[in-house]
Design a protein around this motif. Structure first.
Motif, mmCIF file in Angstrom:
data_model
loop_
_atom_site.group_PDB
_atom_site.id
_atom_site.type_symbol
_atom_site.label_atom_id
_atom_site.label_comp_id
_atom_site.label_asym_id
_atom_site.label_seq_id
_atom_site.Cartn_x
_atom_site.Cartn_y
_atom_site.Cartn_z
ATOM 1 N N GLY A 24 -48.134 71.895 -49.575
ATOM 2 C CA GLY A 24 -48.374 72.302 -50.957
ATOM 3 C C GLY A 24 -47.370 71.744 -51.931
ATOM 4 O O GLY A 24 -47.128 72.342 -52.989
ATOM 5 N N LEU A 25 -46.780 70.575 -51.627
ATOM 6 C CA LEU A 25 -45.766 69.970 -52.489
ATOM 7 C C LEU A 25 -46.395 68.880 -53.344
ATOM 8 O O LEU A 25 -47.266 68.140 -52.881
ATOM 9 C CB LEU A 25 -44.629 69.392 -51.633
ATOM 10 C CG LEU A 25 -44.002 70.376 -50.627
ATOM 11 C CD1 LEU A 25 -42.878 69.700 -49.857
ATOM 12 C CD2 LEU A 25 -43.501 71.631 -51.332
ATOM 13 N N PRO A 26 -45.960 68.726 -54.590
ATOM 14 C CA PRO A 26 -46.620 67.822 -55.534
ATOM 15 C C PRO A 26 -46.319 66.343 -55.251
ATOM 16 O O PRO A 26 -45.289 66.008 -54.651
ATOM 17 C CB PRO A 26 -46.029 68.245 -56.885
ATOM 18 C CG PRO A 26 -44.687 68.813 -56.543
ATOM 19 C CD PRO A 26 -44.861 69.497 -55.226
ATOM 20 N N PRO A 27 -47.204 65.438 -55.700
ATOM 21 C CA PRO A 27 -47.014 64.000 -55.470
ATOM 22 C C PRO A 27 -45.719 63.450 -56.053
ATOM 23 O O PRO A 27 -45.153 62.503 -55.501
ATOM 24 C CB PRO A 27 -48.233 63.373 -56.159
ATOM 25 C CG PRO A 27 -49.266 64.448 -56.157
ATOM 26 C CD PRO A 27 -48.513 65.731 -56.328
ATOM 27 N N ASP A 28 -45.242 64.033 -57.161
ATOM 28 C CA ASP A 28 -44.016 63.490 -57.751
ATOM 29 C C ASP A 28 -42.773 63.780 -56.902
ATOM 30 O O ASP A 28 -41.683 63.326 -57.218
ATOM 31 C CB ASP A 28 -43.822 64.005 -59.181
ATOM 32 C CG ASP A 28 -43.700 65.532 -59.266
ATOM 33 O OD1 ASP A 28 -43.581 66.187 -58.212
ATOM 34 O OD2 ASP A 28 -43.723 66.058 -60.391
ATOM 35 N N HIS A 66 -42.786 62.921 -53.601
ATOM 36 C CA HIS A 66 -42.860 62.065 -52.419
ATOM 37 C C HIS A 66 -41.607 61.225 -52.206
ATOM 38 O O HIS A 66 -41.084 61.145 -51.091
ATOM 39 C CB HIS A 66 -44.093 61.155 -52.497
ATOM 40 C CG HIS A 66 -45.383 61.883 -52.310
ATOM 41 N ND1 HIS A 66 -46.609 61.260 -52.309
ATOM 42 C CD2 HIS A 66 -45.642 63.208 -52.118
ATOM 43 C CE1 HIS A 66 -47.570 62.151 -52.127
ATOM 44 N NE2 HIS A 66 -47.006 63.343 -52.021
ATOM 45 N N SER A 67 -41.124 60.578 -53.259
ATOM 46 C CA SER A 67 -39.939 59.718 -53.106
ATOM 47 C C SER A 67 -38.722 60.531 -52.697
ATOM 48 O O SER A 67 -37.912 60.098 -51.863
ATOM 49 C CB SER A 67 -39.659 58.960 -54.409
ATOM 50 O OG SER A 67 -40.708 58.055 -54.689
ATOM 51 N N THR A 68 -38.598 61.727 -53.260
ATOM 52 C CA THR A 68 -37.477 62.597 -52.895
ATOM 53 C C THR A 68 -37.602 63.053 -51.447
ATOM 54 O O THR A 68 -36.610 63.098 -50.706
ATOM 55 C CB THR A 68 -37.422 63.826 -53.816
ATOM 56 O OG1 THR A 68 -37.259 63.387 -55.168
ATOM 57 C CG2 THR A 68 -36.260 64.744 -53.447
ATOM 58 N N LEU A 69 -38.813 63.381 -51.022
ATOM 59 C CA LEU A 69 -39.025 63.802 -49.642
ATOM 60 C C LEU A 69 -38.663 62.688 -48.672
ATOM 61 O O LEU A 69 -38.058 62.940 -47.621
ATOM 62 C CB LEU A 69 -40.481 64.222 -49.437
ATOM 63 C CG LEU A 69 -41.003 65.365 -50.309
ATOM 64 C CD1 LEU A 69 -42.459 65.669 -49.986
ATOM 65 C CD2 LEU A 69 -40.154 66.618 -50.153
ATOM 66 N N LEU A 70 -39.026 61.447 -49.019
ATOM 67 C CA LEU A 70 -38.672 60.315 -48.171
ATOM 68 C C LEU A 70 -37.161 60.132 -48.101
ATOM 69 O O LEU A 70 -36.604 59.823 -47.039
ATOM 70 C CB LEU A 70 -39.343 59.043 -48.692
ATOM 71 C CG LEU A 70 -40.852 58.937 -48.455
ATOM 72 C CD1 LEU A 70 -41.443 57.777 -49.238
ATOM 73 C CD2 LEU A 70 -41.156 58.780 -46.974
ATOM 74 N N LYS A 71 -36.498 60.326 -49.223
ATOM 75 C CA LYS A 71 -35.035 60.221 -49.253
ATOM 76 C C LYS A 71 -34.408 61.279 -48.354
ATOM 77 O O LYS A 71 -33.495 60.987 -47.567
ATOM 78 C CB LYS A 71 -34.539 60.373 -50.685
ATOM 79 C CG LYS A 71 -33.028 60.491 -50.852
ATOM 80 C CD LYS A 71 -32.658 60.611 -52.322
ATOM 81 C CE LYS A 71 -31.173 60.908 -52.521
ATOM 82 N NZ LYS A 71 -30.809 62.271 -52.096
ATOM 83 N N PRO A 99 -47.922 59.267 -43.982
ATOM 84 C CA PRO A 99 -47.564 60.600 -43.473
ATOM 85 C C PRO A 99 -46.871 61.486 -44.492
ATOM 86 O O PRO A 99 -47.053 62.704 -44.458
ATOM 87 C CB PRO A 99 -46.647 60.291 -42.284
ATOM 88 C CG PRO A 99 -46.156 58.911 -42.508
ATOM 89 C CD PRO A 99 -47.242 58.192 -43.235
ATOM 90 N N VAL A 100 -46.083 60.907 -45.421
ATOM 91 C CA VAL A 100 -45.417 61.775 -46.392
ATOM 92 C C VAL A 100 -46.443 62.363 -47.355
ATOM 93 O O VAL A 100 -46.314 63.522 -47.786
ATOM 94 C CB VAL A 100 -44.302 61.031 -47.156
ATOM 95 C CG1 VAL A 100 -44.853 60.127 -48.255
ATOM 96 C CG2 VAL A 100 -43.319 62.035 -47.773
ATOM 97 N N THR A 101 -47.481 61.613 -47.686
ATOM 98 C CA THR A 101 -48.530 62.135 -48.562
ATOM 99 C C THR A 101 -49.261 63.301 -47.880
ATOM 100 O O THR A 101 -49.484 64.350 -48.494
ATOM 101 C CB THR A 101 -49.538 61.029 -48.911
ATOM 102 O OG1 THR A 101 -48.867 59.986 -49.622
ATOM 103 C CG2 THR A 101 -50.664 61.577 -49.782
ATOM 104 N N ILE A 102 -49.609 63.115 -46.616
ATOM 105 C CA ILE A 102 -50.385 64.137 -45.907
ATOM 106 C C ILE A 102 -49.558 65.400 -45.668
ATOM 107 O O ILE A 102 -50.019 66.518 -45.919
ATOM 108 C CB ILE A 102 -50.921 63.583 -44.579
ATOM 109 C CG1 ILE A 102 -51.863 62.396 -44.838
ATOM 110 C CG2 ILE A 102 -51.642 64.678 -43.805
ATOM 111 C CD1 ILE A 102 -53.039 62.708 -45.732
ATOM 112 N N ILE A 103 -48.317 65.259 -45.200
ATOM 113 C CA ILE A 103 -47.531 66.461 -44.910
ATOM 114 C C ILE A 103 -47.165 67.178 -46.206
ATOM 115 O O ILE A 103 -47.104 68.419 -46.243
ATOM 116 C CB ILE A 103 -46.267 66.135 -44.078
ATOM 117 C CG1 ILE A 103 -45.672 67.420 -43.484
ATOM 118 C CG2 ILE A 103 -45.224 65.407 -44.908
ATOM 119 C CD1 ILE A 103 -46.554 68.149 -42.525
ATOM 120 N N ALA A 104 -46.943 66.428 -47.294
ATOM 121 C CA ALA A 104 -46.659 67.076 -48.574
ATOM 122 C C ALA A 104 -47.853 67.915 -49.019
ATOM 123 O O ALA A 104 -47.689 69.037 -49.511
ATOM 124 C CB ALA A 104 -46.311 66.027 -49.627
#
Length: 402
Positions: free
Chosen positions: A153-157, A159-164, A144-149
């Motif tokens: 329009g947010l970059p793959p790098d 993802h870890s910050t978004l999860l945090k 889900p974090v990959t899809i919502i990012a």
């Protein structure tokens, strides 16, 4: 007036406490608030415009929560404070939802099917080379974090910050949390605020057609409204789905007879996702406030009264779901659950969550039909959002994907 016992398993989350409420009536008054575990009453209140969302300063909320919120910078994008769509009523709620509703509509979500399948397959391929796979951190959270990012329009790098950020922000939806947890969440909210402000600054010069671009293009929204609802979409876009996937894996691994049935009759997976949501939904409770005096089931709910709705209780109401504590992927009315709420505040991302669950879980168990838990999964220390923090597994033999 009875005293509400919340219990060690969380707010209205375990059967004994739900049954305690149910035995006292359809909407008893307990510990100063009205509360219900009745399916029909919950659905009525969720859909009735006579009730609104709970404001952060409502006297029915615990004093420590009101004290903390009163001393928090109101400009931070706290999910539990306006102008978050989660805690606003019409007309503001209508404006926010209309701006981005198309991105979560049936056609837009259906167009994501192939991408969700690709992400799920990539993550499942990686599991085989992971020494001790954790199906929360290595799988359930990553889809889900990959899809919502990508939708934002947010970059793959990131993802870890978004999860945090999501992990630290989730406790803000609880009715009680430690000071250190709250402090960490607020520190991350400052980062979230600055990050999305920069995103919207860039969008002024370089418009995009993603979800952030939709928010930026709405001239009727203030910058604060844009940031608050971008943060909400980020967290809501993966938090409930992470929990749904994790809860579903635990349930299916613990019910091998149901897995065998799904392997033999894979067309039942759609209904299995609904039964997972009914049986062990990601959100245990929510609340509403009476906008004026309301009579429900021969009981007067005075204007301004806080009503707590046990979604877990409603989804286990024996009057609606026979033998409710039995996990049954063939249950005919499983989809009638209230796991995503109902009415104007029904979860905007429910279609996306169902799509991700309906693709990710069959793909995982098709590839690893002998998958089993490597010890008890570690629950997340939350009370209202029901989730696992970690779920180590033994994959077993790999099967050829169908």
């Amino acid at each position: 007036m009875g005293k509400l016992s919340l219990g060690p398993d969380g707010l209205l989350g375990s059967s004994p406490y739900i049954e305690e409420i149910r035995q006292r009536g359809t909407i008893p008054r307990m510990s100063g608030v009205h509360i219900t575990a009745d399916y029909e009453v919950c659905r009525l209140i969720l859909r009735d415009r006579s009730f609104g969302v709970v404001s952060p300063n409502h006297p029915g909320l615990p004093k420590p929560i009101r004290w903390l919120l009163a001393r928090t910078d109101p400009g931070l994008p706290n999910l539990g404070e306006p102008p978050s769509m989660l805690v606003t009523d019409p007309p503001d709620h209508t404006r926010y939802r209309r701006t981005i509703g198309q991105a979560f509509g049936p056609k837009a979500i259906a167009a994501l099917e192939q991408r969700v399948a690709e992400v799920a397959d990539e993550l499942i391929d990686r599991l085989e080379s992971t020494p001790r796979p954790d199906l929360i951190g290595d799988f359930s959270a990553r889809i889900p974090v990959t899809i919502i990012a990508e939708m934002l329009g947010l970059p793959p790098d990131m993802h870890s910050t978004l999860l945090k950020w999501g992990d630290s922000g989730a406790p803000l939806l609880e009715r009680g949390l430690a000071w250190s947890t709250y402090r960490d969440a607020v520190e991350d909210l400052v980062e979230v605020k600055h990050y999305f402000e920069r995103q919207f600054d860039e969008l002024e010069n370089e418009p995009r057609d993603d979800v952030l671009g939709m928010l930026a293009a709405d001239d009727a929204l203030t910058r604060r409204e844009q940031v608050a609802n971008a943060a909400l979409l980020l967290d809501a876009g993966f938090l409930t789905t992470v929990n749904m996937l994790g809860n579903g894996i635990a349930l299916l691994a613990g019910h091998p007879d149901q897995l065998e049935l799904l392997a033999a009759e894979p067309w039942r997976w759609r209904n299995a996702i609904e039964e997972i949501l009914r049986y062990d939904g990601p959100v245990r409770m929510t609340g509403r406030v009476a906008n004026h005096d309301v009579d429900i089931d021969h009981q007067r709910i005075p204007a301004g009264s806080l009503v707590l709705l046990s979604l877990a209780g409603a989804n286990h109401d024996p009057a609606v779901f026979p033998d409710p504590h039995r996990f049954d992927v063939t249950r005919e009315n499983a989809a009638e659950h209230l796991a995503f709420g109902s009415g104007i505040h029904g979860c905007l991302g429910s279609r996306l969550a169902r799509l991700e669950g309906g693709i990710a879980l069959p793909a995982l168990f098709d590839r690893y039909p002998d998958l089993r838990l490597d010890g008890p999964p570690i629950p997340h220390p939350l009370r209202n959002l029901h989730a696992y923090r970690s779920m180590p597994v033994e994959l077993g033999a790999r099967a050829t994907p169908r």
